[in-house]
Design an enzyme around this catalytic site. Sequence first.
Site, PDB file in Angstrom:
ATOM      1  CE  LYS A   1      16.047 -75.371   7.203  1.00  0.00           C
ATOM      2  NZ  LYS A   1      17.270 -74.672   6.729  1.00  0.00           N
TER       3      LYS A   1
ATOM      4  CE  LYS B   1      24.062 -70.862 -10.120  1.00  0.00           C
ATOM      5  NZ  LYS B   1      23.002 -71.891 -10.025  1.00  0.00           N
TER       6      LYS B   1
ATOM      7  CB  SER C   1      22.574 -71.087 -15.373  1.00  0.00           C
ATOM      8  OG  SER C   1      23.845 -70.504 -15.366  1.00  0.00           O
TER       9      SER C   1
ATOM     10  CG  ASP D   1      23.916 -83.550   1.856  1.00  0.00           C
ATOM     11  OD1 ASP D   1      24.261 -82.535   1.211  1.00  0.00           O
ATOM     12  OD2 ASP D   1      24.417 -83.875   2.943  1.00  0.00           O
TER      13      ASP D   1
ATOM     14  CG  ASN E   1      15.808 -74.677  -8.275  1.00  0.00           C
ATOM     15  OD1 ASN E   1      15.830 -73.532  -8.713  1.00  0.00           O
ATOM     16  ND2 ASN E   1      15.485 -74.937  -7.001  1.00  0.00           N
TER      17      ASN E   1
ATOM     18  CE1 TYR F   1      24.904 -68.866  -7.366  1.00  0.00           C
ATOM     19  CE2 TYR F   1      25.264 -66.872  -8.649  1.00  0.00           C
ATOM     20  CZ  TYR F   1      24.419 -67.861  -8.186  1.00  0.00           C
ATOM     21  OH  TYR F   1      23.089 -67.849  -8.550  1.00  0.00           O
TER      22      TYR F   1
END
Length: 326
Positions: A64, A213, A171, A87, A114, A209
Amino acid sequence: MSQPFQWLIQAFPPSPKWSPDDMPDLSGKVVLVTGGNSGIGFEMIKSLLRKNAKVYLAARSEQKGAAAIRALEQESGGKTAEFLQLDLSDLAAVRASAQEFAKRESHLDILFLNAGVMFPPPEQLTAQKYDATVGVNVVGHHLFLRLLYPLLLSRPSSGTSPGPARIVWVSSCANYLVPGCLDFATFTRTRTSGAHEKLKVDVDLFGMYCQSKLAQIQASALVARRAGEAGEDVVSIAVDPGHIRSDIFRGTTSFFFKLWDMLIAYPVSYGALTPLYAATSTEALAYNGKYLRAWARPGQPHPASYDREQQEQLWSWLEEQVKDYI
């Protein structure tokens, strides 16, 4: 103003006053973007290449990554990025990636943390048995930063790379939805006994999640503070890239999130704007240790973000997790 309402109003920012076209020439700058093969990372690399930076696209899949680099070359007028295998779900692989980068470069000017996951399969864990979301978004990035930090400090003090090194943490306004503070007990999960060793999966995926953040903002503020206290020429800024139409929701079947992505979210090109501002704008230096929201505007994150005791608690926990890989 309630924290959920803060999250909601982020969906409707005013028109941007800054664009990636406003970036200065980045000739001589060495930049590394984690998760650069798609989404916001891809868009950032495209703009960075157009401004003549030397950019490393760090991603797990070499296939990719190679496809993304070919696409970037076409979209940036023949300029190409370098691939770095990374990874973040395996701390041993993170260490190997940092070592490989150190063999190829003597310094690093800008580091974009990121890469991220949201709504992975609930049974998915990292190689070291962390919740996949926290393991990738927080633990893996922490180790990567710790190992690359000497290269941020070894930048030339003159010539083609003036100004401080910069760390940009991508974030999210999801930080507002954490109820209270981080819950470290949820960051790891254990397996039950039995022939098939089934995994406990009673986990709030969106909650994980949100916690990841908030953790990124806390870590960013702590890095900025410690660098200042040590007299190190490093700037650290956490950003909310905005509600962006990317593939971040690919792991969910939730009608709410699918509808949100379709009706509210902005094109992915908008998502690159705030991180790039934080990484390259002279004005952004004033936000060292702070939080920028869409589009390149100062914001006030979750109340726990700037709590020094909680920052130190997070950092101590992270250091304990990665101590065998430093």
